[in-house]
Design an enzyme around this catalytic site. Structure first.
Site, PDB file in Angstrom:
ATOM      1  N   HIS A 203       0.787  -1.235   0.000  1.00  0.00           N
ATOM      2  CA  HIS A 203       0.000   0.000   0.000  1.00  0.00           C
ATOM      3  C   HIS A 203       0.819   1.285   0.000  1.00  0.00           C
ATOM      4  CE1 HIS A 203       0.928  -0.220   4.313  1.00  0.00           C
ATOM      5  NE2 HIS A 203       0.722   1.086   4.327  1.00  0.00           N
TER       6      HIS A 203
HETATM    7  C1  UD1 Z   1      -1.691   5.594   5.606  1.00  0.00           C
HETATM    8  C2  UD1 Z   1      -0.389   6.149   6.135  1.00  0.00           C
HETATM    9  C3  UD1 Z   1       0.677   5.088   6.121  1.00  0.00           C
HETATM   10  C4  UD1 Z   1       0.214   3.842   6.841  1.00  0.00           C
HETATM   11  C5  UD1 Z   1      -1.155   3.402   6.341  1.00  0.00           C
HETATM   12  C6  UD1 Z   1      -1.668   2.297   7.220  1.00  0.00           C
HETATM   13  C7  UD1 Z   1      -0.033   8.521   5.664  1.00  0.00           C
HETATM   14  C8  UD1 Z   1       0.729   9.484   4.864  1.00  0.00           C
HETATM   15  N1  UD1 Z   1       0.093   7.234   5.304  1.00  0.00           N
HETATM   16  O1  UD1 Z   1      -1.495   5.200   4.267  1.00  0.00           O
HETATM   17  O2  UD1 Z   1       1.821   5.572   6.783  1.00  0.00           O
HETATM   18  O3  UD1 Z   1       1.145   2.829   6.579  1.00  0.00           O
HETATM   19  O4  UD1 Z   1      -2.080   4.494   6.404  1.00  0.00           O
HETATM   20  O5  UD1 Z   1      -2.556   1.503   6.523  1.00  0.00           O
HETATM   21  O6  UD1 Z   1      -0.721   8.879   6.572  1.00  0.00           O
HETATM   22  N2  UD1 Z   1      -8.872   4.566   1.391  1.00  0.00           N
HETATM   23  C9  UD1 Z   1     -10.100   3.991   1.241  1.00  0.00           C
HETATM   24  N3  UD1 Z   1     -10.705   3.492   2.354  1.00  0.00           N
HETATM   25  C10 UD1 Z   1     -10.152   3.548   3.591  1.00  0.00           C
HETATM   26  C11 UD1 Z   1      -8.893   4.143   3.721  1.00  0.00           C
HETATM   27  C12 UD1 Z   1      -8.250   4.647   2.611  1.00  0.00           C
HETATM   28  O7  UD1 Z   1     -10.632   3.906   0.145  1.00  0.00           O
HETATM   29  O8  UD1 Z   1     -10.778   3.089   4.562  1.00  0.00           O
HETATM   30  C13 UD1 Z   1      -8.210   5.166   0.214  1.00  0.00           C
HETATM   31  C14 UD1 Z   1      -8.221   6.686   0.339  1.00  0.00           C
HETATM   32  O9  UD1 Z   1      -9.363   7.210  -0.202  1.00  0.00           O
HETATM   33  C15 UD1 Z   1      -6.987   7.064  -0.414  1.00  0.00           C
HETATM   34  C16 UD1 Z   1      -6.070   5.857  -0.298  1.00  0.00           C
HETATM   35  O10 UD1 Z   1      -6.849   4.783   0.177  1.00  0.00           O
HETATM   36  O11 UD1 Z   1      -7.304   7.242  -1.747  1.00  0.00           O
HETATM   37  C17 UD1 Z   1      -4.895   6.111   0.620  1.00  0.00           C
HETATM   38  O12 UD1 Z   1      -5.339   6.376   1.951  1.00  0.00           O
HETATM   39  P1  UD1 Z   1      -4.486   7.264   2.955  1.00  0.00           P
HETATM   40  O13 UD1 Z   1      -5.117   7.249   4.275  1.00  0.00           O
HETATM   41  O14 UD1 Z   1      -4.174   8.573   2.339  1.00  0.00           O
HETATM   42  O15 UD1 Z   1      -3.085   6.531   3.006  1.00  0.00           O
HETATM   43  P2  UD1 Z   1      -2.702   5.019   3.290  1.00  0.00           P
HETATM   44  O16 UD1 Z   1      -2.112   4.467   2.044  1.00  0.00           O
HETATM   45  O17 UD1 Z   1      -3.817   4.299   3.917  1.00  0.00           O
HETATM   46  N1  UDP Z   2      -3.737  -5.511   8.846  1.00  0.00           N
HETATM   47  C1  UDP Z   2      -4.981  -6.112   8.989  1.00  0.00           C
HETATM   48  N2  UDP Z   2      -5.654  -6.454   7.857  1.00  0.00           N
HETATM   49  C2  UDP Z   2      -5.165  -6.249   6.605  1.00  0.00           C
HETATM   50  C3  UDP Z   2      -3.897  -5.648   6.489  1.00  0.00           C
HETATM   51  C4  UDP Z   2      -3.229  -5.278   7.626  1.00  0.00           C
HETATM   52  O1  UDP Z   2      -5.444  -6.330  10.103  1.00  0.00           O
HETATM   53  O2  UDP Z   2      -5.848  -6.589   5.625  1.00  0.00           O
HETATM   54  C5  UDP Z   2      -3.010  -5.126  10.065  1.00  0.00           C
HETATM   55  C6  UDP Z   2      -1.619  -5.695  10.109  1.00  0.00           C
HETATM   56  O3  UDP Z   2      -1.624  -6.973  10.664  1.00  0.00           O
HETATM   57  C7  UDP Z   2      -0.896  -4.700  10.988  1.00  0.00           C
HETATM   58  C8  UDP Z   2      -1.562  -3.404  10.655  1.00  0.00           C
HETATM   59  O4  UDP Z   2      -2.815  -3.733  10.057  1.00  0.00           O
HETATM   60  O5  UDP Z   2      -1.110  -4.969  12.332  1.00  0.00           O
HETATM   61  C9  UDP Z   2      -0.637  -2.668   9.734  1.00  0.00           C
HETATM   62  O6  UDP Z   2      -1.318  -1.990   8.822  1.00  0.00           O
HETATM   63  P1  UDP Z   2      -0.693  -1.354   7.516  1.00  0.00           P
HETATM   64  O7  UDP Z   2       0.140  -2.333   6.802  1.00  0.00           O
HETATM   65  O8  UDP Z   2      -1.848  -0.781   6.830  1.00  0.00           O
HETATM   66  O9  UDP Z   2       0.156  -0.139   8.100  1.00  0.00           O
HETATM   67  P2  UDP Z   2       1.667   0.137   8.452  1.00  0.00           P
HETATM   68  O10 UDP Z   2       2.063  -0.800   9.536  1.00  0.00           O
HETATM   69  O11 UDP Z   2       2.465  -0.014   7.213  1.00  0.00           O
HETATM   70  O12 UDP Z   2       1.656   1.541   8.922  1.00  0.00           O
END
Ligand code: UD1
Ligand code: UDP
Length: 355
Positions: A203
């Site tokens: 992601h």
């Molecule tokens: C964010 C964090 C990242 C973390 C991750 C955990 C920042 C800059 N990044 O990344 O550090 O590793 O969360 O998972 O804060 N979206 C949906 N539904 C949701 C959530 C997100 O559709 O429930 C879509 C959003 O609309 C957006 C994209 O996913 O288009 C990215 O979401 P965003 O929260 O900006 O960043 P993450 O990639 O989730």
């Molecule tokens: N996770 C989850 N379901 C998923 C993907 C991730 O429960 O489908 C959990 C994962 O086990 C971990 C946390 O979400 O505990 C980490 O999330 P993510 O990889 O989104 O974020 P990051 O750690 O990179 O910030």
């Protein structure tokens, strides 16, 4: 004695679940939970609150799906209102998301002390939004709860070990979560799970920016899948990018799974392939090798221990790692991230500061 906890993304819900439970030992502490709304789909947010019995957020700000600046800015405006109203003694932020940065900045501007959990992590790559968030959040914090030696040294190097700051080595709060919830691991019901499989998640922004690179990675994954099945709970942001680029991944994109299902997948898989920060450590806790689809990692200890291989999306490097790791038995017994009592240590430190 009021403290405000700010969460927004799924790894933060897991961490907050552990701390909220530990804080219950101190009824004098009143925790106010603010959910920025950064993650909002049911299985990216509410399912975590439900599964882990996290108290309902006192505030849900509903801020998501914007550019970094717009999201952080809007959160800053709304969080300031919450903090002015609640007047907490301390603000708690987790990790490295935009919600973390906005929370720390809103608190710092109001002279409210900031406690950063998972402080001091660095990838030393300022092109990553997460690195910007970590560095700035640490600059604004007074309490640094660090997972281990590497993080501690990073803070020292940046001169943050000032007399007015407190740096406490407490271990990894995700280790507490892993140990506490592993008995609840739940077999996903929604799809057929092969006996042997690689668990994939992807992601990170840097892996989603280049359509050609992503296309060739998924072509590779499709081929690999014919030899060893790949289970891929797909982040909704990744799904959107694949649609935008018109990439057909060659494997099934399953919905993100709940944490309990993730624990099951971790304990059943042959190996983890991911660009997630949290999953790199969870692979280690589940005694699985991890191929990290990045050029760097904050969890440097795991690379040094040779249980985590950095490959980026480079298919040759991934193949090399797969042939080295797939048939190898995991036999690393080192415990670099504490004893699984991180939540208690943090709660105790917060209580003694606030009393
Ligand atoms: C964010 C964090 C990242 C973390 C991750 C955990 C920042 C800059 N990044 O990344 O550090 O590793 O969360 O998972 O804060 N979206 C949906 N539904 C949701 C959530 C997100 O559709 O429930 C879509 C959003 O609309 C957006 C994209 O996913 O288009 C990215 O979401 P965003 O929260 O900006 O960043 P993450 O990639 O989730
Ligand atoms: N996770 C989850 N379901 C998923 C993907 C991730 O429960 O489908 C959990 C994962 O086990 C971990 C946390 O979400 O505990 C980490 O999330 P993510 O990889 O989104 O974020 P990051 O750690 O990179 O910030």
């Amino acid at each position: 004695m009021k403290l405000v906890t700010i969460v927004g993304a799924r790894p933060q819900f897991i961490k907050a679940a552990v701390l909220s439970r530990a804080l219950k030992k101190y009824p004098q502490l009143k925790e106010v939970i603010v959910h920025t709304g950064q993650h909002y789909d049911y299985n990216m947010s509410a399912s975590f609150f439900r599964e882990m019995d996290i108290p309902e957020p006192d505030y849900s700000l509903g801020i998501n799906s914007m550019s970094h600046a717009a999201m952080t800015g809007k959160m800053l405006i709304e969080l300031e209102k919450v903090l002015l109203r609640e007047k907490p003694r301390i603000v708690i932020v987790y990790g490295d998301t935009n919600s973390t940065l906005a929370g720390a900045l809103a608190a710092a501007k109001l002279n409210i002390p900031v406690a950063h959990i998972e402080a001091g992590m660095r990838s030393f790559d300022m092109r990553m939004p997460e690195e910007v968030n970590r560095v700035v959040t640490d600059t604004l914090s007074q309490f640094f709860f660090v997972t281990g030696e590497v993080a501690f040294k990073n803070l020292q190097m940046e001169g943050l070990d000032k007399p007015e700051n407190q740096i406490l080595k407490v271990g990894d709060i995700m280790y507490d979560a892993f140990l506490y919830y592993k008995k609840k691991a739940l077999k996903p019901k929604m799809y057929h799970l092969p006996d042997e499989f690689i668990l994939l998640t992807l992601h990170r922004q840097e892996n989603l920016e280049n359509a050609d690179e992503l296309a060739s990675f998924f072509q590779f994954v499709g081929t690999l899948h014919n030899e060893i099945p790949i289970v891929f709970p797909c982040h909704p942001g990744t799904r959107k990018k694949l649609d935008l680029y018109g990439i057909t991944p060659g494997i099934e994109l399953i919905e993100p799974v709940g944490y309990f299902e993730m624990l099951y997948l971790l304990n059943q898989c042959s190996l983890v392939m991911t660009d997630s920060g949290g999953l790199q450590k969870e692979a280690f806790y589940a005694e699985r090798y991890c191929i990290t689809l990045r050029n760097n990692t904050e969890w440097k200890e795991l690379v040094d221990l040779k249980v985590n291989w950095l490959t980026s999306l480079n298919t040759e490097r991934i193949l090399e790692a797969l042939s080295a790791l797939l048939s190898k038995t995991f036999n690393c017994k080192v415990k670099p991230y504490g004893d699984g009592n991180t939540g208690e240590l943090i709660a105790e430190a917060l209580f003694s500061y606030l009393s």
